[in-house]
Write a protein that holds these residues in place. Sequence first.
Motif, mmCIF file in Angstrom:
data_model
loop_
_atom_site.group_PDB
_atom_site.id
_atom_site.type_symbol
_atom_site.label_atom_id
_atom_site.label_comp_id
_atom_site.label_asym_id
_atom_site.label_seq_id
_atom_site.Cartn_x
_atom_site.Cartn_y
_atom_site.Cartn_z
ATOM 1 N N LEU A 58 0.838 -1.200 0.000
ATOM 2 C CA LEU A 58 0.000 0.000 0.000
ATOM 3 C C LEU A 58 0.871 1.247 0.000
ATOM 4 O O LEU A 58 1.554 1.542 0.975
ATOM 5 C CB LEU A 58 -0.916 0.007 1.224
ATOM 6 C CG LEU A 58 -2.174 -0.854 1.178
ATOM 7 C CD1 LEU A 58 -2.984 -0.646 2.453
ATOM 8 C CD2 LEU A 58 -3.024 -0.552 -0.041
ATOM 9 N N ASN A 89 -1.309 3.433 -5.369
ATOM 10 C CA ASN A 89 -2.341 2.405 -5.557
ATOM 11 C C ASN A 89 -3.441 2.384 -4.502
ATOM 12 O O ASN A 89 -4.184 1.415 -4.409
ATOM 13 C CB ASN A 89 -1.691 1.026 -5.628
ATOM 14 C CG ASN A 89 -0.972 0.644 -4.341
ATOM 15 O OD1 ASN A 89 -0.936 1.402 -3.380
ATOM 16 N ND2 ASN A 89 -0.392 -0.543 -4.321
ATOM 17 N N THR A 90 -3.567 3.445 -3.694
ATOM 18 C CA THR A 90 -4.552 3.420 -2.612
ATOM 19 C C THR A 90 -5.880 4.079 -2.988
ATOM 20 O O THR A 90 -6.780 4.157 -2.155
ATOM 21 C CB THR A 90 -3.997 4.118 -1.353
ATOM 22 O OG1 THR A 90 -3.575 5.449 -1.708
ATOM 23 C CG2 THR A 90 -2.821 3.354 -0.769
ATOM 24 N N GLU A 134 -7.040 5.606 6.110
ATOM 25 C CA GLU A 134 -6.951 5.241 4.688
ATOM 26 C C GLU A 134 -6.847 3.728 4.515
ATOM 27 O O GLU A 134 -7.431 3.162 3.589
ATOM 28 C CB GLU A 134 -5.761 5.956 4.048
ATOM 29 C CG GLU A 134 -5.974 7.461 3.919
ATOM 30 C CD GLU A 134 -4.696 8.222 3.611
ATOM 31 O OE1 GLU A 134 -4.782 9.277 2.957
ATOM 32 O OE2 GLU A 134 -3.615 7.766 4.041
ATOM 33 N N VAL A 135 -6.116 3.077 5.410
ATOM 34 C CA VAL A 135 -6.008 1.620 5.354
ATOM 35 C C VAL A 135 -7.367 0.977 5.643
ATOM 36 O O VAL A 135 -7.778 0.028 4.958
ATOM 37 C CB VAL A 135 -4.945 1.112 6.353
ATOM 38 C CG1 VAL A 135 -4.974 -0.418 6.418
ATOM 39 C CG2 VAL A 135 -3.561 1.591 5.954
ATOM 40 N N VAL A 178 -9.539 1.077 2.633
ATOM 41 C CA VAL A 178 -9.164 0.044 1.668
ATOM 42 C C VAL A 178 -9.770 -1.302 2.077
ATOM 43 O O VAL A 178 -10.345 -2.017 1.249
ATOM 44 C CB VAL A 178 -7.626 -0.061 1.549
ATOM 45 C CG1 VAL A 178 -7.235 -1.309 0.756
ATOM 46 C CG2 VAL A 178 -7.054 1.179 0.888
ATOM 47 N N LYS A 190 0.701 5.316 -0.772
ATOM 48 C CA LYS A 190 -0.158 6.471 -1.006
ATOM 49 C C LYS A 190 0.272 7.196 -2.275
ATOM 50 O O LYS A 190 1.449 7.427 -2.510
ATOM 51 C CB LYS A 190 -0.089 7.411 0.195
ATOM 52 C CG LYS A 190 -1.143 8.508 0.178
ATOM 53 C CD LYS A 190 -1.173 9.246 1.498
ATOM 54 C CE LYS A 190 -2.238 10.333 1.511
ATOM 55 N NZ LYS A 190 -2.317 11.012 2.826
ATOM 56 N N SER A 248 3.340 6.358 3.262
ATOM 57 C CA SER A 248 2.491 5.262 3.724
ATOM 58 C C SER A 248 1.111 5.801 4.069
ATOM 59 O O SER A 248 0.981 6.890 4.634
ATOM 60 C CB SER A 248 3.111 4.610 4.959
ATOM 61 O OG SER A 248 2.332 3.518 5.399
ATOM 62 N N PRO A 249 0.045 5.079 3.733
ATOM 63 C CA PRO A 249 -1.301 5.543 4.082
ATOM 64 C C PRO A 249 -1.505 5.539 5.592
ATOM 65 O O PRO A 249 -0.925 4.720 6.295
ATOM 66 C CB PRO A 249 -2.214 4.528 3.393
ATOM 67 C CG PRO A 249 -1.374 3.300 3.263
ATOM 68 C CD PRO A 249 0.030 3.789 3.045
ATOM 69 N N PRO A 277 1.480 -2.028 4.171
ATOM 70 C CA PRO A 277 1.736 -0.586 4.117
ATOM 71 C C PRO A 277 3.217 -0.284 3.911
ATOM 72 O O PRO A 277 4.087 -0.927 4.499
ATOM 73 C CB PRO A 277 1.252 -0.087 5.480
ATOM 74 C CG PRO A 277 0.217 -1.090 5.893
ATOM 75 C CD PRO A 277 0.739 -2.407 5.387
ATOM 76 N N ILE A 286 -8.500 0.178 -5.934
ATOM 77 C CA ILE A 286 -8.905 -0.912 -5.042
ATOM 78 C C ILE A 286 -10.107 -1.647 -5.625
ATOM 79 O O ILE A 286 -10.169 -2.891 -5.614
ATOM 80 C CB ILE A 286 -9.229 -0.380 -3.633
ATOM 81 C CG1 ILE A 286 -7.998 0.336 -3.029
ATOM 82 C CG2 ILE A 286 -9.657 -1.529 -2.721
ATOM 83 C CD1 ILE A 286 -6.744 -0.495 -3.000
ATOM 84 N N LEU A 344 -2.458 -6.797 2.967
ATOM 85 C CA LEU A 344 -2.057 -5.419 2.712
ATOM 86 C C LEU A 344 -0.753 -5.118 3.437
ATOM 87 O O LEU A 344 -0.622 -5.394 4.639
ATOM 88 C CB LEU A 344 -3.154 -4.453 3.180
ATOM 89 C CG LEU A 344 -4.562 -4.723 2.637
ATOM 90 C CD1 LEU A 344 -5.556 -3.737 3.232
ATOM 91 C CD2 LEU A 344 -4.582 -4.645 1.117
#
Length: 302
Positions: free
Chosen positions: A223, A228-229, A283-284, A287, A225, A278-279, A255, A234, A253
């Motif tokens: 993951l 691809n987030t 945000e995680v 996803v 930021k 990193s998200p 990160p 997704i 996932l």
Amino acid sequence: MSTGLIFDIKKFAINDGPGIRLTVFFKGCNLQCKWCHNPESMSPKVQKMYNAKKCIGTVKCIEVCPNDALKMTLEGIVTDYNVCNLCGKCSEICPTKAFEMLGSEIPISELMKKIDNEAIFFDQSDGGVTFSGGEPLMHSEYLLAALKECGKRMYHRVVDTTAFSKLETVLEVAKHTELFLIDLKVMDSEKHKEFTGVSNEKILSNIVELAKTNCEIIFRMPLIKGVNTSEENIKKTAVFMNSLDGNRATINLLPYHKVAENKHVKLGDSNKFIEFESPNNDEVLKVISIFKNYEINATIGG
């Protein structure tokens, strides 16, 4: 028998498949992911790492170097790679292992001895052997020989791969593998090429065919930021997974973290390190929620 260039063998691995595992890391990758946390795995050639923090300045390495490729500076030992032949004598004589050679050709018989030594842990934990990299499919003849030997011993076998290879190779490896770990990095082909060096059509088509076999597949997604987030990516990932044959409803996932920064410094190419973002936790969770809407179980790590 061809040889496989291996840069590390990790005992007691717990994140490369079920149970306690021995993970064999092949050197060389046909993707060049800009966020790769194992930059030492990318080159298909032997390399040398230098850890200045371990160096105590004995200069024995300088004395033993046959090509006068080493020089002491205020920052530590510097290697002139124009004359260094990567003989490894500096790493052999260094008392603190400040130098480390990356990549050695290990005969199958020797590799199997190392694997057999860990068999008791496989039995106790339902573990086994994982072949990772780099890209293990780049060493297909050696990989298949090792997989077949492990099969004779009833060891559980995992191949951690990008799936960027000839389809015939992927399907042949599938005959001797219980589980594949495959990254789905980003679904847009142009964006995939921008960040990894290759488009993803071949990867996705190989996965479609692999899913038709009886092999278990666990997908992974680094993951990152801004890469691809997005909700669009997704959803496209989820739709692709749901289109595959069999039960393909699990994704791990991962990160982004910048552990590669220090490795680039040790490799002497710190200018190649690119820091991504990193998200955050929210945000995680978003996803995970999107995947859940598509009946896909997304978990952190694995």
